[in-house]
Design an enzyme around this catalytic site. Structure first.
Site: not given
Ligand code: T46
Length: 125
Positions: A51
């Site tokens: 993303h």
């Molecule tokens: C990024 C990379 C480096 C939350 O509730 N609060 C938060 O602050 C974050 C970051 C995530 N979440 C929840 C949303 C999803 O249900 O945690 C779950 C996993 O998040 P996501 O699939 O977005 O994680 P990544 O590893 O794909 O990406 C993350 C960050 O979301 C993103 O901003 O830059 O790490």
């Protein structure tokens, strides 16, 4: 190093006891931190991210283990491995990010300039 990959050296104090690295405003940090989160326990073979963000700025530090980032601005695509706790990767808005090759012990600390907002994400679907 490409224009996409903005690595920062994090000032580190070391003595006979070990090391202490500092990310502070005006030093390694170009923004005020409003949120911190960390990725850990990533399962073998799993990739994350896929993303970009509309406004968010982040500093990523692999405080343990290693992880490979792929960044893209839609024109070029660059890869960088983070594997030391005194090196940070700054990622600004409109930069596609993928994270691959997490080591089993990887702990990736992310400092962000805004609270979590799903509306700030641009995802594939
Ligand atoms: C990024 C990379 C480096 C939350 O509730 N609060 C938060 O602050 C974050 C970051 C995530 N979440 C929840 C949303 C999803 O249900 O945690 C779950 C996993 O998040 P996501 O699939 O977005 O994680 P990544 O590893 O794909 O990406 C993350 C960050 O979301 C993103 O901003 O830059 O790490």
């Amino acid at each position: 190093m490409s224009g996409l990959i903005r690595l920062v050296d994090i000032p580190t104090h070391g003595d006979q006891r070990g090391s202490l690295s500092v990310a502070e405003l005006g030093g390694a940090l170009p923004f005020v931190v409003r949120r911190a989160y960390w990725l850990h326990g990533t399962q073998p073979g799993v990739s994350r991210g896929f993303h970009s963000h509309k406004k968010l700025n982040q500093l990523c530090v692999c405080v343990k283990g290693s992880v490979r980032f792929v960044l893209s601005d839609g024109k070029s695509r660059e890869s960088v491995t983070l594997d030391r706790p005194d090196r940070g990767l700054l990622i600004g808005p409109d930069t596609w990010r993928e994270m691959h090759d997490f080591s089993p012990d990887c702990v990736l600390l992310v400092l962000a300039d805004a609270e979590y907002d799903e509306g700030d994400y641009r995802r594939l679907q």
